[in-house]
Design a protein around this motif. Sequence first.
Motif, mmCIF file in Angstrom:
data_model
loop_
_atom_site.group_PDB
_atom_site.id
_atom_site.type_symbol
_atom_site.label_atom_id
_atom_site.label_comp_id
_atom_site.label_asym_id
_atom_site.label_seq_id
_atom_site.Cartn_x
_atom_site.Cartn_y
_atom_site.Cartn_z
ATOM 1 N N TYR A 108 0.837 -1.202 0.000
ATOM 2 C CA TYR A 108 0.000 0.000 0.000
ATOM 3 C C TYR A 108 0.876 1.258 0.000
ATOM 4 O O TYR A 108 0.626 2.221 -0.722
ATOM 5 C CB TYR A 108 -0.925 -0.007 1.222
ATOM 6 N N HIS A 109 1.909 1.205 0.798
ATOM 7 C CA HIS A 109 2.848 2.330 0.874
ATOM 8 C C HIS A 109 3.428 2.642 -0.503
ATOM 9 O O HIS A 109 3.495 3.801 -0.932
ATOM 10 C CB HIS A 109 3.958 1.994 1.871
ATOM 11 N N PHE A 154 -6.417 15.529 5.679
ATOM 12 C CA PHE A 154 -7.626 14.709 5.574
ATOM 13 C C PHE A 154 -7.398 13.484 4.681
ATOM 14 O O PHE A 154 -8.319 12.793 4.311
ATOM 15 C CB PHE A 154 -8.802 15.548 5.043
ATOM 16 N N GLU A 155 -6.149 13.244 4.292
ATOM 17 C CA GLU A 155 -5.818 12.124 3.415
ATOM 18 C C GLU A 155 -4.736 11.252 4.037
ATOM 19 O O GLU A 155 -3.563 11.607 4.014
ATOM 20 C CB GLU A 155 -5.307 12.675 2.071
ATOM 21 N N ILE A 156 -5.118 10.124 4.564
ATOM 22 C CA ILE A 156 -4.124 9.244 5.213
ATOM 23 C C ILE A 156 -3.068 8.774 4.212
ATOM 24 O O ILE A 156 -1.903 8.578 4.571
ATOM 25 C CB ILE A 156 -4.813 8.043 5.909
ATOM 26 N N ASP A 157 -3.462 8.663 2.938
ATOM 27 C CA ASP A 157 -2.500 8.204 1.924
ATOM 28 C C ASP A 157 -1.271 9.112 1.865
ATOM 29 O O ASP A 157 -0.144 8.645 1.713
ATOM 30 C CB ASP A 157 -3.160 8.174 0.544
ATOM 31 N N GLU A 158 -1.521 10.408 1.962
ATOM 32 C CA GLU A 158 -0.386 11.333 1.881
ATOM 33 C C GLU A 158 0.532 11.175 3.084
ATOM 34 O O GLU A 158 1.756 11.252 2.959
ATOM 35 C CB GLU A 158 -0.894 12.768 1.772
ATOM 36 N N LYS A 170 1.279 7.103 -6.570
ATOM 37 C CA LYS A 170 0.160 7.993 -6.848
ATOM 38 C C LYS A 170 0.584 9.463 -6.635
ATOM 39 O O LYS A 170 0.249 10.333 -7.423
ATOM 40 C CB LYS A 170 -1.017 7.646 -5.923
ATOM 41 N N ILE A 171 1.338 9.690 -5.597
ATOM 42 C CA ILE A 171 1.746 11.065 -5.303
ATOM 43 C C ILE A 171 2.736 11.585 -6.343
ATOM 44 O O ILE A 171 2.679 12.735 -6.744
ATOM 45 C CB ILE A 171 2.292 11.135 -3.868
ATOM 46 N N LYS A 172 3.617 10.685 -6.808
ATOM 47 C CA LYS A 172 4.579 11.072 -7.841
ATOM 48 C C LYS A 172 3.871 11.557 -9.104
ATOM 49 O O LYS A 172 4.321 12.469 -9.780
ATOM 50 C CB LYS A 172 5.466 9.876 -8.194
#
Lengths: 625, 166
Positions: free
Chosen positions: A16-17, A154-158, A23-25
């Motif tokens: 997931y990491h 508000f975004e745990i992914d970040e 995704k951020i890239k």
Amino acid sequence: MLSNSKLKSIDDFYKYHNQVKEKIKETENVITVCCGTGCQASGSVEVLEALKEKIKTENIGVKVKPIVKSTGCHGFCSRGPLVILYPEGIYYQQVKLKDVEEIVEKTVKQGELINNLLYKDPLQKEKVSKAEEIPFYARQTRRVLQNIGEIDPFEIDEAIAHGSYQALVKALTSMSPQEVIEEVKKSGLRGLGGAGFPTGLKWQYCSSYPGEKYVICNADEGDPGAFMDRSLLEGDPHRVLEGMLLAAYAIGAKEGYIYIRFEYPLAVKTLHTAIAQARSLGLLGDNILGTDFSFDIKISTGAGAFVCGESTALMASLEGKVGRPRAKYIRSVEKGFRNSPSNLNNVETYANVPSIILKGWEWFAELGTEKSKGTKIFALTGSVNNVGLVEVPMGTSLRTIIYDIGGGTPKNREFKAVQTGGPSGGCIPKEYLDEPVDFERLTSLGSIMGSGGMIVMDQTNCMVDVARYFVHFLVEESCGQCTPCREGLVQMEEILNRITQGEGRLEDIDKLKDLGEVVGGFSLCGLGKSAPNPVLSTLKYFKHEYLEHIEEGFCRSGVCKKLFNFEIDPDKCTGCGLCKRKCPAEAISGEKKSPHKIEQNLCIKCGECYRNCNFDSIKPVPIKK
Amino acid sequence: MSECKCKQLEAQVDYNLLDKIIDEEYGGDKENLIMILQAIQKEYNYLPKDALVYLAEKLSLPISHIYEVVTFYASFSLKPRGKHIIQICTGTACHLKGSDKVVKELCSRLKVEPGETTEDGLFTIETVNCVGACALAMVSVVDGKYHPSTNQSEMNKIIEELSQGE
């Protein structure tokens, strides 16, 4: 979030990491708008919405459309709203709604800088386009604040892409609970809520008692003038959650609580979202990441009682009772919340833990002084050019914080004192500006570290009034169960009121000292024990101001209304008219470019003219009898 | 003596709503008393007596316990509050810029004390110990919205705008 399903193993987490990192890239073109409480009050949400709308409707002609996202508090609140354009990192400050059009047309489309939105350093007088060129940021060591302003809270992914929950994974896979405690012990981390108690030792004590255990986070940031916990929770809540998870793993707790002030609605909202997202990914709850470690966190909101920042009062409040502290014959690590072993740390303390576990105690302890390690976040406010959050290594001098980072006092007004530690702290005069800031030094100066509020005072601030203000605050906030605090503070307030009204007597000074000793020596809890500090420290360093109030009936700072008049010095007044415009009582008259005059019978002595005059031409003078 | 005007402002309590707050949102748990009270106050802008009596029954707590908690914490109000709630921050940074003077002037203008509601029920003036937005001192929060640098003249403007809207 990329996924809503639980991560069932450590491998799942790593996968997931990697996904969220990719995704951020993909979205390198980003515009961030700071949406902390400070920037929101200056209108950042409107700026954010307008930017989103404009970007959406415009055909921008670049392959990747910039995305606009909100971030937590950057800490440079006096310059808000802040808008940063990545990947270049162009830093725009004090952005107004009307600037949105120009930002998109010029900067986004053509890469042109908009000069009047750039930061101008008050000392260098040069405009800079990047955050790292601004001395306010450049001279800080942002370890705990590292992610704030970069991630969307508000975004745990970040948060995960920026390294959150890696320390938890490390502990779960390669460290025993005792090894986690040892690491924290060796790091030298101390309670950053103000008490300075060694965190590792507290964890050790708590883990040694049998029974159901609790991990509690004190987010009841009640010190007026302190807002680092608010910013941390608003900007990077997962760092705090991870710190609590590590504490729970170390001491063997299954349940955690965050006790937060209701006065921080945005932080409460951020936390609710963060906890819900962590739960849905299986980072909170039963069998975290498929291990046999289970832990969950609930939020409890305070209802406006300063004393609830005291650990035993906080635990009583968590149980739905009034927040009265109890005597600590038995420590709360043995019997605290629900009469069970409870480990309570402050927000910033927990926020330091993940990096200690991930990078090792040596990394943490390389900064700081002999007894105070790592960094400390200060909320720098009051009479200082750069108001905001400042993270520096322990041991940094007051001068560096106030002048190099804070940019000194506005309008070159004379520095008078810096107040640290909130109502439990004291005022430190300019002679000690070069002192290194750590727990021990501040205590020896008659103040305390406290939670990290640092309020700069200048010639327009009266030290007797400051003492009166804090004592009044504590009178209102005293829970009233022990006599020295309840009665002693009322007596002190009465005397201070008298002095600020021009009815002080010489013997009042000794009386204040005596009362201070009784209140400080015999009160039950920390609130009362430290309550006399603001009075005793001002008596120590600013006795001349007390004497001036009593003997000459004069308040040189222009604060105590009965003890001065404002007058305009005709030789210095340029007739710019600023004071006339600022005066709410229409008490100032004068033609443009000729000296102005104050009508004494109309003047309400609010001090607006005095604080705003750019030519130092307005002065408090003694009232002629 | 005429009857106190705040009587006219008193709310009719909706018991179904109370059940929802107490049971569904907070599991009927005594430990959640403070948050239940906050939720009720959010609904009615104050804590109606009838709601407190009902709450005491539901949680099997003596009404004295609830009264003790309500009067201990500064944010609870037993009286109906005004249509507009003006909170003036009196934290240190705001104090240094003269927020106490703004409070005094405003209260004398509206003929109330801090914590009270104007006779027409339009404004409640409250002081709050630091909202943590010190960079914007002096700060006031009007109906939940933060206003930076609210000195005397700004505050006058806010009051006038809100009064005109009526």
